[in-house]
Design a protein around this motif. Structure first.
Motif, PDB file in Angstrom:
ATOM      1  N   THR A  48       0.920  -1.125  -0.027  1.00 20.97           N
ATOM      2  CA  THR A  48      -0.034   0.014  -0.119  1.00 20.97           C
ATOM      3  C   THR A  48       0.950   1.353  -0.148  1.00 20.97           C
ATOM      4  O   THR A  48       2.232   1.168   0.306  1.00 20.97           O
ATOM      5  CB  THR A  48      -1.005   0.072   1.267  1.00 20.97           C
ATOM      6  N   ALA A  49       0.259   2.424  -0.235  1.00 21.39           N
ATOM      7  CA  ALA A  49       1.120   3.458  -0.303  1.00 21.39           C
ATOM      8  C   ALA A  49       1.596   3.836   1.045  1.00 21.39           C
ATOM      9  O   ALA A  49       1.196   3.526   2.219  1.00 21.39           O
ATOM     10  CB  ALA A  49       0.083   4.712  -0.596  1.00 21.39           C
ATOM     11  N   SER A  50       2.745   4.538   1.211  1.00 24.36           N
ATOM     12  CA  SER A  50       3.603   4.721   2.320  1.00 24.36           C
ATOM     13  C   SER A  50       3.029   6.369   2.890  1.00 24.36           C
ATOM     14  O   SER A  50       2.779   7.054   1.918  1.00 24.36           O
ATOM     15  CB  SER A  50       4.898   4.754   2.264  1.00 24.36           C
ATOM     16  N   PRO A  51       2.896   6.650   4.140  1.00 29.02           N
ATOM     17  CA  PRO A  51       2.587   8.046   4.609  1.00 29.02           C
ATOM     18  C   PRO A  51       3.481   8.934   4.392  1.00 29.02           C
ATOM     19  O   PRO A  51       3.393  10.361   4.255  1.00 29.02           O
ATOM     20  CB  PRO A  51       2.270   7.824   6.024  1.00 29.02           C
ATOM     21  N   ARG A  52       4.987   8.470   3.864  1.00 25.83           N
ATOM     22  CA  ARG A  52       6.011   9.404   3.490  1.00 25.83           C
ATOM     23  C   ARG A  52       6.839   8.717   2.187  1.00 25.83           C
ATOM     24  O   ARG A  52       6.669   7.543   2.031  1.00 25.83           O
ATOM     25  CB  ARG A  52       6.784   9.335   4.720  1.00 25.83           C
ATOM     26  N   LEU A  73       8.508   5.005  -3.755  1.00 24.16           N
ATOM     27  CA  LEU A  73       7.241   4.605  -3.130  1.00 24.16           C
ATOM     28  C   LEU A  73       7.002   2.987  -3.012  1.00 24.16           C
ATOM     29  O   LEU A  73       7.290   2.634  -4.276  1.00 24.16           O
ATOM     30  CB  LEU A  73       6.376   5.268  -3.577  1.00 24.16           C
ATOM     31  N   ASN A 135       1.586  12.000   6.287  1.00 26.62           N
ATOM     32  CA  ASN A 135       0.446  12.029   6.063  1.00 26.62           C
ATOM     33  C   ASN A 135      -0.004  11.669   4.472  1.00 26.62           C
ATOM     34  O   ASN A 135      -0.981  12.312   4.034  1.00 26.62           O
ATOM     35  CB  ASN A 135      -0.374  12.857   6.649  1.00 26.62           C
ATOM     36  N   TYR A 136       0.776  10.860   3.820  1.00 24.52           N
ATOM     37  CA  TYR A 136       0.432  10.675   2.322  1.00 24.52           C
ATOM     38  C   TYR A 136       0.367  11.977   1.512  1.00 24.52           C
ATOM     39  O   TYR A 136       0.008  12.073   0.502  1.00 24.52           O
ATOM     40  CB  TYR A 136      -1.095   9.740   2.346  1.00 24.52           C
ATOM     41  N   ASP A 161      -0.116  13.781  -3.675  1.00 20.55           N
ATOM     42  CA  ASP A 161      -0.828  12.718  -2.982  1.00 20.55           C
ATOM     43  C   ASP A 161      -0.191  11.528  -3.027  1.00 20.55           C
ATOM     44  O   ASP A 161       0.133  10.834  -4.348  1.00 20.55           O
ATOM     45  CB  ASP A 161      -2.381  12.522  -3.497  1.00 20.55           C
ATOM     46  N   LEU A 162       0.429  10.839  -2.074  1.00 24.34           N
ATOM     47  CA  LEU A 162       1.436   9.897  -2.307  1.00 24.34           C
ATOM     48  C   LEU A 162       0.644   8.441  -2.396  1.00 24.34           C
ATOM     49  O   LEU A 162       1.238   7.423  -3.106  1.00 24.34           O
ATOM     50  CB  LEU A 162       2.224   9.666  -0.913  1.00 24.34           C
ATOM     51  N   ARG A 163      -0.450   8.335  -2.237  1.00 28.78           N
ATOM     52  CA  ARG A 163      -1.293   7.279  -2.807  1.00 28.78           C
ATOM     53  C   ARG A 163      -1.478   6.966  -4.252  1.00 28.78           C
ATOM     54  O   ARG A 163      -1.491   5.906  -4.718  1.00 28.78           O
ATOM     55  CB  ARG A 163      -2.776   7.393  -1.863  1.00 28.78           C
TER      56      ARG A 163
END
Length: 288
Positions: A48-52, A73, A135-136, A161-163
């Motif tokens: 999944t996406a990382s918050p950082r 990522l 926080n993504y 948006d890192l997601r």
């Protein structure tokens, strides 16, 4: 009025990085034995996406000062989108000719070639600063340096948006941008008024004509004590996130020779002041 990639780095490029992202742990030997004995096993973890983001620097070997940020990522597609935009913003905006495809490696080669061809003038360097990475969300400032009759620079900001890797706009963060624009206009008016009041003491050499010129460049109306800006100004062209709040930027475009007479261009709005305007289920919902 601005990534996974290690496989294509050339020997001439220097990579500076921070410790690699932690790898997912593998099942222990005892768990393997339990599975073999018929015990139920845990389903494999889903990436999944990382918050950082892991942000790394790609640069040349020291002849000049071209440095481009790239990210790593767990979600490769999101990293790829972010990296492509970062290359475009850091290099593509200022190169005389764009290589195909434009990557960090090809862009740096072209920048160095133009730097030498132009006698080490014109577009002479890039750098960056990570303003927020949690926080993504990732917010970056990209600075381009120029050398002509005098040195100058420009700064571009980008928030992702890192997601998904999507480049965000202010309307993605706030449900009520009109209220923020009104608040921003008030902040600009207060800053200009304070700036004009302080100029005579800060620059006693300024004569009446020069002070009048500064007022005109600031579109200042003395009777209403407001800056008469164009319709829909100030606009949300440029913004950044920081740990403290949302920063908006408004530049009156003073020429270099009198740049010191322009007010500061950054306006910070603390998250606490934005709570009522934040978009429900938006990227900043955790600040509500």
């Amino acid at each position: 009025m601005s990534q996974t990639y290690l496989r294509w780095l050339l020997p001439a490029l220097l990579l500076t990085t921070v410790p690699a992202l932690a790898q997912r742990t593998t099942p222990t030997q005892s768990r393997k034995k339990s599975a073999a004995a018929g015990w139920p096993t845990k389903a494999p973890a889903v990436v999944t996406a990382s918050p950082r983001a892991l942000v790394v620097s790609v640069g040349d070997t020291g002849k000049s000062a071209f440095v481009v940020p790239q990210v790593q990522l767990p979600v490769a597609a999101a990293a790829s989108r972010i990296n492509q935009y970062l290359v475009d913003a850091a290099l593509g905006e200022d190169l005389e000719m764009l290589p195909e495809p434009l990557t960090a490696a090809s862009g740096l080669r072209q920048a160095l070639a133009e730097y030498e061809t132009n006698g080490q003038s014109g577009f002479v360097g890039t750098s960056y600063e990570v303003l927020y990475n949690d926080n993504y969300l990732l917010s970056v400032a990209l600075t381009a340096e120029y050398m002509g009759a005098y040195p100058s620079s420009s700064v571009r900001h980008a928030t992702f948006d890192l997601r998904t890797g999507r480049l965000l706009q202010v309307r993605d963060l706030l449900a009520d941008t009109l209220a923020l624009r009104r608040r921003w206009q008030q902040s600009i008016n207060r800053r200009i008024e304070a700036h004009l009041a302080a100029l005579p003491a800060s620059y006693p050499e300024l004569d009446t004509a020069m002070l009048a010129d500064v007022r005109q460049r600031l579109h200042w109306n003395e009777s209403t004590r407001t800056a008469t800006l164009e319709a829909n100004d100030p606009r949300f062209y440029d913004f950044a996130l920081t740990p403290f709040g949302l920063t908006l930027y408004y530049d009156f475009g003073f020429p270099h020779v009198i740049l010191a007479l322009q007010p500061e261009t950054d306006y910070l709005f603390p998250y606490a002041d934005l709570k009522a305007w934040l978009k429900p289920k938006g990227p900043l919902e955790f600040r509500r």
